[in-house]
Structure formats: C-alpha cells, structure tokens
Design a protein around this motif. Structure first.
Motif, PDB file in Angstrom:
ATOM      1  N   MET A  68       5.904   9.244   7.001  1.00  0.00           N
ATOM      2  CA  MET A  68       5.741   7.931   6.388  1.00  0.00           C
ATOM      3  C   MET A  68       6.804   7.714   5.174  1.00  0.00           C
ATOM      4  O   MET A  68       6.812   6.620   4.611  1.00  0.00           O
ATOM      5  CB  MET A  68       4.258   7.727   5.772  1.00  0.00           C
ATOM      6  CG  MET A  68       3.251   7.498   6.687  1.00  0.00           C
ATOM      7  SD  MET A  68       3.134   6.112   7.775  1.00  0.00           S
ATOM      8  CE  MET A  68       2.794   4.881   6.456  1.00  0.00           C
ATOM      9  N   SER A 110       0.919  -1.064  -0.133  1.00  0.00           N
ATOM     10  CA  SER A 110       0.070   0.088  -0.032  1.00  0.00           C
ATOM     11  C   SER A 110       0.796   1.191   0.086  1.00  0.00           C
ATOM     12  O   SER A 110       0.335   2.139   0.118  1.00  0.00           O
ATOM     13  CB  SER A 110      -0.866  -0.041   1.256  1.00  0.00           C
ATOM     14  OG  SER A 110      -0.130   0.007   2.305  1.00  0.00           O
ATOM     15  N   VAL A 131      -1.762  -5.347   8.812  1.00  0.00           N
ATOM     16  CA  VAL A 131      -0.835  -5.606   9.665  1.00  0.00           C
ATOM     17  C   VAL A 131       0.557  -4.962   9.328  1.00  0.00           C
ATOM     18  O   VAL A 131       0.946  -4.943   8.263  1.00  0.00           O
ATOM     19  CB  VAL A 131      -0.732  -7.187   9.764  1.00  0.00           C
ATOM     20  CG1 VAL A 131       0.431  -7.583  10.329  1.00  0.00           C
ATOM     21  CG2 VAL A 131      -1.751  -7.680  10.349  1.00  0.00           C
ATOM     22  N   VAL A 132       1.124  -4.321  10.516  1.00  0.00           N
ATOM     23  CA  VAL A 132       2.511  -3.934  10.303  1.00  0.00           C
ATOM     24  C   VAL A 132       3.343  -4.545  11.562  1.00  0.00           C
ATOM     25  O   VAL A 132       3.035  -4.888  12.582  1.00  0.00           O
ATOM     26  CB  VAL A 132       2.550  -2.252  10.758  1.00  0.00           C
ATOM     27  CG1 VAL A 132       4.064  -1.989  10.699  1.00  0.00           C
ATOM     28  CG2 VAL A 132       1.738  -1.521   9.615  1.00  0.00           C
ATOM     29  N   ILE A 133       4.527  -4.916  10.966  1.00  0.00           N
ATOM     30  CA  ILE A 133       5.676  -5.466  12.129  1.00  0.00           C
ATOM     31  C   ILE A 133       6.522  -4.529  12.438  1.00  0.00           C
ATOM     32  O   ILE A 133       7.046  -3.986  11.155  1.00  0.00           O
ATOM     33  CB  ILE A 133       6.379  -6.977  11.419  1.00  0.00           C
ATOM     34  CG1 ILE A 133       5.277  -7.869  10.880  1.00  0.00           C
ATOM     35  CG2 ILE A 133       7.215  -7.143  12.201  1.00  0.00           C
ATOM     36  CD1 ILE A 133       4.705  -8.655  12.035  1.00  0.00           C
ATOM     37  N   ALA A 134       6.585  -4.231  13.440  1.00  0.00           N
ATOM     38  CA  ALA A 134       7.688  -3.091  13.919  1.00  0.00           C
ATOM     39  C   ALA A 134       8.744  -3.913  14.399  1.00  0.00           C
ATOM     40  O   ALA A 134       8.841  -4.811  15.580  1.00  0.00           O
ATOM     41  CB  ALA A 134       6.867  -2.456  15.392  1.00  0.00           C
ATOM     42  N   PHE A 155       9.608   5.146   6.009  1.00  0.00           N
ATOM     43  CA  PHE A 155       9.010   4.075   6.785  1.00  0.00           C
ATOM     44  C   PHE A 155       8.348   2.890   5.963  1.00  0.00           C
ATOM     45  O   PHE A 155       7.210   2.959   5.161  1.00  0.00           O
ATOM     46  CB  PHE A 155       7.874   4.662   7.835  1.00  0.00           C
ATOM     47  CG  PHE A 155       7.690   3.441   9.025  1.00  0.00           C
ATOM     48  CD1 PHE A 155       8.586   3.416   9.928  1.00  0.00           C
ATOM     49  CD2 PHE A 155       6.625   2.640   9.046  1.00  0.00           C
ATOM     50  CE1 PHE A 155       8.455   2.773  11.053  1.00  0.00           C
ATOM     51  CE2 PHE A 155       6.690   1.718  10.138  1.00  0.00           C
ATOM     52  CZ  PHE A 155       7.326   1.623  11.385  1.00  0.00           C
ATOM     53  N   ILE A 213       6.204  -0.448   5.792  1.00  0.00           N
ATOM     54  CA  ILE A 213       5.246  -1.182   6.505  1.00  0.00           C
ATOM     55  C   ILE A 213       5.024  -2.468   5.639  1.00  0.00           C
ATOM     56  O   ILE A 213       4.591  -3.427   6.746  1.00  0.00           O
ATOM     57  CB  ILE A 213       4.078  -0.420   6.414  1.00  0.00           C
ATOM     58  CG1 ILE A 213       3.441  -0.314   5.048  1.00  0.00           C
ATOM     59  CG2 ILE A 213       4.240   0.464   7.497  1.00  0.00           C
ATOM     60  CD1 ILE A 213       2.055   0.520   5.123  1.00  0.00           C
TER      61      ILE A 213
END
Lengths: 67, 393
Positions: free
Chosen positions: B263, B103, B313-316, B266, B268
């Motif tokens: 953003m 996205s 869903v985002v993995i940090a 970053f 995601i």
C-alpha cells in the motif's frame, strides 16, 4: 510471397491487423470485466481492508503493426 | 525544507569525536511526488496515519477511529461539496483537494530512494525479490500455490538447474559448489531424477505461460472483406480464424495484484492539486490520480454506491499499452504483447523497470503472411477494384 509475385495490398493487411487487435480486445473485455465495471469487485488489500474496486480504462496507447 | 528534512536526510557516519553528522542540505534532492504532498504542518494531515499491514484495527473507542477511516465511509458525509478535504499549501504553494478525508496517503512513505533506480546510488530501495514475477504469473500470488517451483516439477530439479544457471562458465569453484551444496539436496528417490533430462527441463522453463497462471489460449475470428460480393451478401459469410492468442483475465490479474501489492505506493483516493496563484487557484496535473477525470469518476461511483455498499470505493486506473516488439536484430522473431499498468501508482515508481509495474495481459497472434497472399490471389481473380480493400468499406 512468390506464388504470383503479387503482394496483398497494404490496405488489406492494415485492415486485417486492426481486426485482429480489436478481436483481442474483445477477448480481454469479457463478461467478467464488464460485470466488474458495473458492480465492482471486492478485493481485500494488503492492509487487510476489503474495498470495492471499479476498473476504468484511462489510457490506451497502442501501436499495432501495420505491415 | 525544514518540515521534510528529517524524513529525507539520512544520517552520515558519526565523526571521529562522536558528533552526529548530516549531509549538506544544499545537496538534498526535492522528491517529485512529495513536493505536492500533504504538508506536515497541517495538523489534520498528521492524523493521516496509513493503515499498515500488521497494525490492528483501532478499537471503536480509541481517539484515532474518529479521524482515520479504515475501509468504511462515515454516514455523515452526504454532501460531496462539504466532504471536500483541503490541505494546507506546501512550500511550492500547492495544495490538494480530496473528495473526502482520505483513509490512506501513500506519499507519506516516499523517499528519494523509492523513486530512483540505479544500483550504484546509496539509499536506493532494493526491489523485494520475491515479487518481480508477479507480472507474469498468478499461481504464485494465490493463497495456496500448488507448486511453488512452477514450471519445474521438483525441488531436486530446481537445485540442479539453479546451480547450472549460477555458474556461467563451469569452474573449480562451481564444482566444489556442486558437490557441497547441490548434491546433498538431491533426492535420489525423486522420479524426476531417475530419468533426468536437462533438455526436457529447459524446455519446461521456456514455456512459462501456463494455464495454471491464468493464461488462456484462444482463436480470434475476424470478418474478411470479400469485395467480389455485393455489400448485402457479405454480411458474415467469410470468417478468418487467427489461432494462438494468449491472454488472461483483466479482473483476475487486477485482483491478485491488488491483494498482494504494497500500500506504500498505491493511491486509492484521487485528489486535485491547485497552485495558489496571484488571482485564483490554478489547477495542476501530474498523475492520473490527480486528474479531473479520475476525481469526477470517483465521486460519481462513490455516490452511486453509497446506498448499496459500505465498502470504500476504489477506482482502478487501468492503462493498456501495446506495441509489436522485435526480439532479434536479424530474422522475423517478434512478439506482440499487451501490457496493463495501474495509474494509481505514481509515474515515478511505474517508470522504474525494477518496480515491475507492467502486467502481461495478452500476446497477440499475427495475421499469417501466407494467408494474406492467398487471399490477395483469390481476390484478384474476382475483383479489380483496389479501392474496395480500404479499411471501412
């Protein structure tokens, strides 16, 4: 270090320092973090889209003072 | 290079005759991140318009809504294999495989300026000056900060201290500045001015880890090896408490950072990079967000959440770092900090000191030397086997 002239052994010091470090990790990895790990945290990002964030620890590079 | 040139090459001043001039292409730098980005030539990749902060969500009937996925997942994506979104190869023969159509692709925004960090370089992107302290505090990131001048108490005090710090040596000019620019801003009715004490205000500045910023103060209790007792008897008999561990919640720090950071840098959605080899594609790794571990974990969590939530869903990717730091060349002044970085941000950006990517998470106490000495003294009274001190016994 002058009461008896004897130093605590290096092994003991190392053990204590390591224990303190792991005690601190125990503080950091609290219930909130464990809940986030399993269920995720809803965060609204700067683009105003809400996403479900799962924290994962990828690297852990630590050097605790031995002496 | 032709594809990326317009984004990378700033225009020079026009020549005297008014002709547009561009820098010599031989001197154009190849940006490490964009060298593996989604190629511009890929028609599908061109649809990857990052969702910008101010842009309204596309209407359901607009053509863009079918290609961009702001937030939610498409229900048709059930099979993870068929989801996989492969880009075309770029000029280095590299291509990416995403678990699904991403996205958001921050590498579209990367320029030479955003990955270099020298004040003298033309085009270096200045750091937004209002966010550098985000690594230290949380209150400034909250929706309604109680006091934006924390830890100072009032605006008048701020103006006085600001003036003092700006003038390293007091001069004629700084006196003019004081009278013209500072004194008019001082509110005489402010109680902090009535009994103003510079020493007290500086002390306030020197204690920045306030509880308003989410910092907590805790003791760490650790079991002590009491080797003069038999193993069965020393279960949890001796606990030594180390006071003064300062820390703050990982989740709160992450939340406040993610909700405010740009953003532009970053990632995601993790992806894989392959190089078109002679025989078969060869995997390429350069960041956490293109590692197999993050990719697999992302796919696993996403599949797990598919039935529970329709949020993206985002993995940090948390990276913890710690080392004891000496504060002075002489003496024993030292700190033992723990920092958190996020692997979702490129290492080229994370590595810039001016990007302030490190988040202070904890300051650990040290085991008191005197206590260790007393303990050793105590032990020697009961025990003589040095080997039992060894860790793990």
């Amino acid at each position: 270090m002058t009461l008896t002239g004897k130093q605590p052994s290096d092994n003991l010091v190392r053990h204590m320092r390591q224990s303190v470090f792991h005690g601190a990790l125990h503080l950091l990895l609290d219930d909130k973090f464990r809940d986030a790990w399993i269920n995720g945290v809803k965060i609204t990002f700067a683009d105003r889209v809400e996403r479900l964030v799962f924290p994962r620890i990828f690297t852990y590079s630590a050097d605790y003072p031995e002496k | 290079m032709k594809d990326v040139a317009p984004a990378l090459q700033p225009e020079l001043e026009p020549s005297r005759s008014g002709r547009r001039r561009f820098p010599n292409k031989r001197h154009a730098d190849i940006i490490p991140i964009t060298s593996s980005r989604i190629p511009q030539a890929n028609s599908r990749a061109q649809d990857l318009v990052p969702v910008r902060e101010a842009s309204p969500t596309p209407a359901p009937d607009s053509p863009r809504s079918t290609t961009s996925m702001p937030g939610a997942f498409d229900d048709t994506m059930d099979d993870p294999v068929s989801d996989a979104f492969t880009t075309d190869t770029n000029e280095f023969g590299l291509y990416r495989v995403y678990p699904h159509r991403p996205s958001h692709d921050p590498d579209h925004q990367v320029s030479v300026g955003s990955v270099c960090d020298a004040p003298g370089l033309a085009g270096a992107v200045p750091v937004p000056s209002d966010t550098w302290y985000a690594g230290m505090t949380q209150s400034v990131l909250g929706a309604e900060p109680k006091n934006p001048l924390e830890p100072l108490t009032s605006e008048s005090v701020f103006h006085l201290l600001d003036w003092f710090y700006r003038s390293s040596t007091l001069s004629v000019a700084s006196l003019t500045d004081l009278v013209r620019n500072v004194i008019p801003k001082i509110d005489q009715s402010d109680p902090a001015i009535a009994d103003f004490s510079a020493a007290r205000e500086f002390t306030r500045l020197d204690t920045p880890l306030s509880s308003n910023d989410g910092w907590k103060n805790d003791d760490i209790s650790i079991p002590v090896p009491m080797t003069y007792l038999k193993a069965k008897e020393r279960t949890d008999a001796h606990i030594y408490t180390v006071p003064g561990a300062r820390w703050r919640s990982l989740v709160d720090t992450m939340s406040s950072f993610f909700s405010t950071m740009s953003m532009d840098t970053f990632h995601i959605t993790p992806f894989k990079i392959f190089r078109m080899g002679a025989s078969e594609p060869e995997p390429v790794y350069s960041e956490i967000y293109n590692s197999s571990v993050m990719y697999d974990e992302y796919v696993r969590v996403r599949d797990e959440q598919k039935s529970k939530s329709n949020l993206e869903v985002v993995i940090a990717a948390i990276m913890l770092w710690s080392d004891s730091t000496h504060l002075a060349n002489f003496g024993t002044a030292s700190l033992w900090p723990v920092y958190m970085y996020f692997g979702n941000i490129s290492k080229y950006i994370r590595g810039k000191p001016s990007s302030f990517s490190a988040h202070h998470i904890a300051y650990l106490p040290k085991v008191c030397d005197l206590w260790l000495h007393l303990h050793a003294l105590f032990l020697t009274a009961f025990s003589s086997t040095k080997a039992t001190f060894a860790h793990g016994t």
